[in-house]
Design a protein around this motif. Structure first.
Motif, PDB file in Angstrom:
ATOM      1  N   PRO A   4     -40.872 -21.024  17.342  1.00 47.14           N
ATOM      2  CA  PRO A   4     -40.782 -21.478  15.989  1.00 47.14           C
ATOM      3  C   PRO A   4     -42.001 -21.983  15.214  1.00 47.14           C
ATOM      4  CG  PRO A   4     -39.287 -22.499  17.668  1.00 47.14           C
ATOM      5  CD  PRO A   4     -40.416 -21.868  18.347  1.00 47.14           C
ATOM      6  N   GLY A  30     -43.970 -24.102  11.580  1.00 47.41           N
ATOM      7  CA  GLY A  30     -43.835 -24.698  10.418  1.00 47.41           C
ATOM      8  C   GLY A  30     -45.177 -24.213   9.738  1.00 47.41           C
ATOM      9  N   GLY A  31     -45.898 -25.509   9.604  1.00 49.38           N
ATOM     10  CA  GLY A  31     -46.949 -25.350   8.644  1.00 49.38           C
ATOM     11  C   GLY A  31     -48.370 -24.689   9.567  1.00 49.38           C
ATOM     12  N   ASN A  32     -48.045 -24.600  10.758  1.00 52.66           N
ATOM     13  CA  ASN A  32     -49.028 -24.220  11.774  1.00 52.66           C
ATOM     14  C   ASN A  32     -50.285 -25.259  11.682  1.00 52.66           C
ATOM     15  OD1 ASN A  32     -50.384 -22.879  13.904  1.00 52.66           O
ATOM     16  ND2 ASN A  32     -50.996 -21.208  12.773  1.00 52.66           N
ATOM     17  N   THR A  33     -49.966 -26.692  11.414  1.00 51.45           N
ATOM     18  CA  THR A  33     -51.117 -27.670  11.672  1.00 51.45           C
ATOM     19  C   THR A  33     -50.977 -28.258  13.110  1.00 51.45           C
ATOM     20  OG1 THR A  33     -49.737 -29.235  10.965  1.00 51.45           O
ATOM     21  CG2 THR A  33     -50.995 -28.093   9.137  1.00 51.45           C
ATOM     22  N   GLY A  34     -50.052 -27.942  14.007  1.00 56.38           N
ATOM     23  CA  GLY A  34     -50.313 -28.408  14.931  1.00 56.38           C
ATOM     24  C   GLY A  34     -51.610 -28.549  16.200  1.00 56.38           C
ATOM     25  N   THR A  87     -44.936 -29.412   7.956  1.00 55.38           N
ATOM     26  CA  THR A  87     -43.437 -29.096   7.465  1.00 55.38           C
ATOM     27  C   THR A  87     -42.617 -30.229   8.037  1.00 55.38           C
ATOM     28  OG1 THR A  87     -42.774 -27.656   9.223  1.00 55.38           O
ATOM     29  CG2 THR A  87     -43.636 -26.609   7.022  1.00 55.38           C
ATOM     30  N   THR A 121     -42.264 -32.401  16.424  1.00 54.20           N
ATOM     31  CA  THR A 121     -43.188 -32.911  17.404  1.00 54.20           C
ATOM     32  C   THR A 121     -43.138 -34.498  17.437  1.00 54.20           C
ATOM     33  OG1 THR A 121     -44.590 -33.138  15.463  1.00 54.20           O
ATOM     34  CG2 THR A 121     -45.194 -31.082  16.720  1.00 54.20           C
ATOM     35  N   GLY A 177     -46.174 -38.862  14.102  1.00 52.88           N
ATOM     36  CA  GLY A 177     -46.420 -40.211  13.965  1.00 52.88           C
ATOM     37  C   GLY A 177     -47.251 -40.438  12.272  1.00 52.88           C
ATOM     38  N   VAL A 220     -35.121 -26.044  14.203  1.00 55.87           N
ATOM     39  CA  VAL A 220     -34.495 -26.874  13.172  1.00 55.87           C
ATOM     40  C   VAL A 220     -34.537 -26.224  11.982  1.00 55.87           C
ATOM     41  CG1 VAL A 220     -35.132 -28.951  11.902  1.00 55.87           C
ATOM     42  CG2 VAL A 220     -35.109 -28.979  14.558  1.00 55.87           C
TER      43      VAL A 220
END
Ligand code: FAD
Ligand code: LAC
Ligand code: ZN
Length: 450
Positions: free
Chosen positions: A67, A69-73, A138, A145, A148, A204
């Motif tokens: 999965p 989302g914004g691929n900022t992980g 996202t 994640t 925080g 999600v």
């Protein structure tokens, strides 16, 4: 299965424009450029039914899914590591409406944090999660994640803002808890369990989130300190002296200079250590913060901003740290936490120990000081393993955690047995198997063996 047949099948579920091969790497290479490779199959469902259909299709063929989302992980958790297809939530971006009475809102998992913050503001409220990647990260990614960010000291992490979730589990079932009940003690808290599960238990699709009142006055101060210990002590004094404190972000001279060089962001004065303090209330909190600071040792300078533009300029100095470090190369990223009482000593020790272990390296440290959460970024040097052992070994020595807010992903999974007990790890495995019996939801993150 050949690529054309695979795209044909998935295209029939989500529309041919939304099943494709990512030749350039937008979806298949992570934000830090350390993980993934161009060439993955990407599928972008537009509804929960389409997510179920994609999951069922994958289950039937034992195709693993990541999965995204914004691929900022920042831990390599949202990109394929071994041939998985990418399920992007970007089309699941419906927002609201805001329920002003319950102060809640239902949002699609692909809605960006910035869009959700804006919708809350338009309704006179506020979504209490915030950090520099707000424009792309996202809601689904922040839930997965348990992100925080800068307001944790006042409002807690993402898990605390989530009232309910909708998700497609690895067995294709839809988990639906969007009713918004503030109280529901009917057994295990499964919504909470999905928060921080990094895409390993379910995809999600929507979240019911809690909003907080928006204060009429916000005050942002950049405070210079002579020493790290003085900075950490002062944050403790301010935190216990006021209920208005929203954020306390620590930066060092080296990081502030780098942001200046990379993006031309100025700073009102120079100091060895800076803390960016933000407070909000129904009156201007500046005077109270100033009064509390006047009783603190080691303060060298203070610049206060109450208007939106100057406040934004001060925040840029903080928000651009990650991007500025990225302009110098691919850093080794360590998102760690130690007890606040040990923080000043830890920060000083980590820089010294890394430069001893790898003299050619350069270390940048910044982060959420009130949470004891620092982002240690090491550039250059050549021995990855030695540097990792030096930083994370020191964290464990101080009774801390090797992942404070970014998660484990691919990056930290070798450290899980040193961080969590075998009882914990076995429970995680059992829960994974209950939600995803085929082990095909993001199978290469969190643990080496499921
Ligand atoms: P992705 O990167 O797409 O995915 C992250 C993980 O979540 C992956 O494991 C993925 O599989 C899973 N996932 C994504 N969407 C779903 C879904 N719908 N269902 C199930 N699983 C899903 N993080 C912080 O915590 N605090 C910060 O202060 C912070 N600051 C940042 C600043 C910058 C400049 C950058 C680049 C990143 C920062 N991050 C921070 C890290 C990152 O933005 C967060 O981890 C964010 O929550 C990731 O959201 P995303 O949508 O980009 O998720
Ligand atoms: C930040 C990210 C790196 O705090 O977590 O900027
Ligand atoms: Zn952070």
């Amino acid at each position: 299965m050949n690529g054309d047949a695979l795209l044909g099948d998935l295209g029939a579920i989500v529309g041919t424009d939304h099943a494709f091969v990512d030749d350039v790497g937008t979806y298949s290479v992570d934000w830090t450029k350390r993980f993934g490779a161009p060439g993955a199959v990407v599928v972008r469902p537009g509804s929960v039914d389409e997510v179920v259909a994609v999951v069922d299709w994958c289950r039937a063929r034992s195709v693993a899914v990541v999965p995204q989302g914004g691929n900022t992980g920042l831990v390599g958790g949202g990109v394929p590591l071994d041939g998985e297809i990418v399920l992007s939530t970007r089309r699941l971006d419906a927002i609201g409406p805001v329920d002003a009475v319950s102060r809640q809102m239902t949002v699609g998992s692909g809605a960006t944090l910035a869009a959700v913050q804006m919708a809350a503001e338009e309704a006179g409220l506020r979504y209490a999660v915030d950090f520099g990647a707000r424009g792309s990260a996202t809601i689904g990614g922040t839930v997965a994640t348990n992100a925080g960010g800068v307001n944790v000291l006042r409002y807690g992490m993402t898990r605390r803002q989530v009232v309910g979730l909708e998700a497609v589990l690895g067995d294709g079932c839809v988990f639906g808890h969007l009713s918004g009940l503030e109280k529901d003690n009917t057994g295990f808290d499964l919504v909470s369990l999905l928060c921080g599960s990094e895409g390993t238990l379910g995809i999600v699709t929507a979240a019911r989130i809690r909003l907080v009142p928006r204060a009429s006055h916000v005050s942002t101060s950049l405070v210079g300190f002579a020493t790290m210990a003085a900075a950490v002590r002062a944050v403790g004094v301010i935190r216990s002296g006021t209920d208005s404190l929203d954020a306390a972000e620590l930066m060092l001279d080296s990081g502030a200079r780098l942001v200046g060089e990379a993006f031309g962001v100025g700073r009102p004065f120079d100091a060895p250590v800076y803390v960016l303090i933000e407070a909000s209330a129904d009156h201007d909190p500046s005077e109270q913060i100033e009064m509390l600071l006047s009783g603190c040792e080691g303060v060298t300078d203070v610049a206060v901003a109450v208007d939106a533009r100057t406040r934004r300029d001060l925040w840029r100095l903080r928000d651009e740290h990650t991007a500025a470090i990225g302009t110098k190369g691919v850093p080794r990223k360590f998102d760690v936490t130690v007890p606040v009482g040990a923080l000043a000593e830890f920060i000083e020790a980590v820089t010294g120990r890394v430069s001893m272990a790898s003299p050619a390296s350069e270390t940048f440290v910044f982060g959420h000081v009130a949470d004891g959460n620092m982002h240690v970024n090491v550039l250059g040097g050549d021995d990855d393993e030695v540097i990792e052992e030096t930083v994370l070994g020191l964290v464990l020595e101080h009774g801390g955690s090797v992942s404070a807010e970014h998660g484990v992903g691919r990056l930290k999974k070798a450290w899980m047995p040193r961080q969590r007990s075998t009882v914990d790890l076995d429970l995680m495995r059992a829960i994974k198997r209950a939600c995803d019996p085929g082990l095909f939801l993001n199978p290469h993150v969190l643990l080496d063996t499921w």
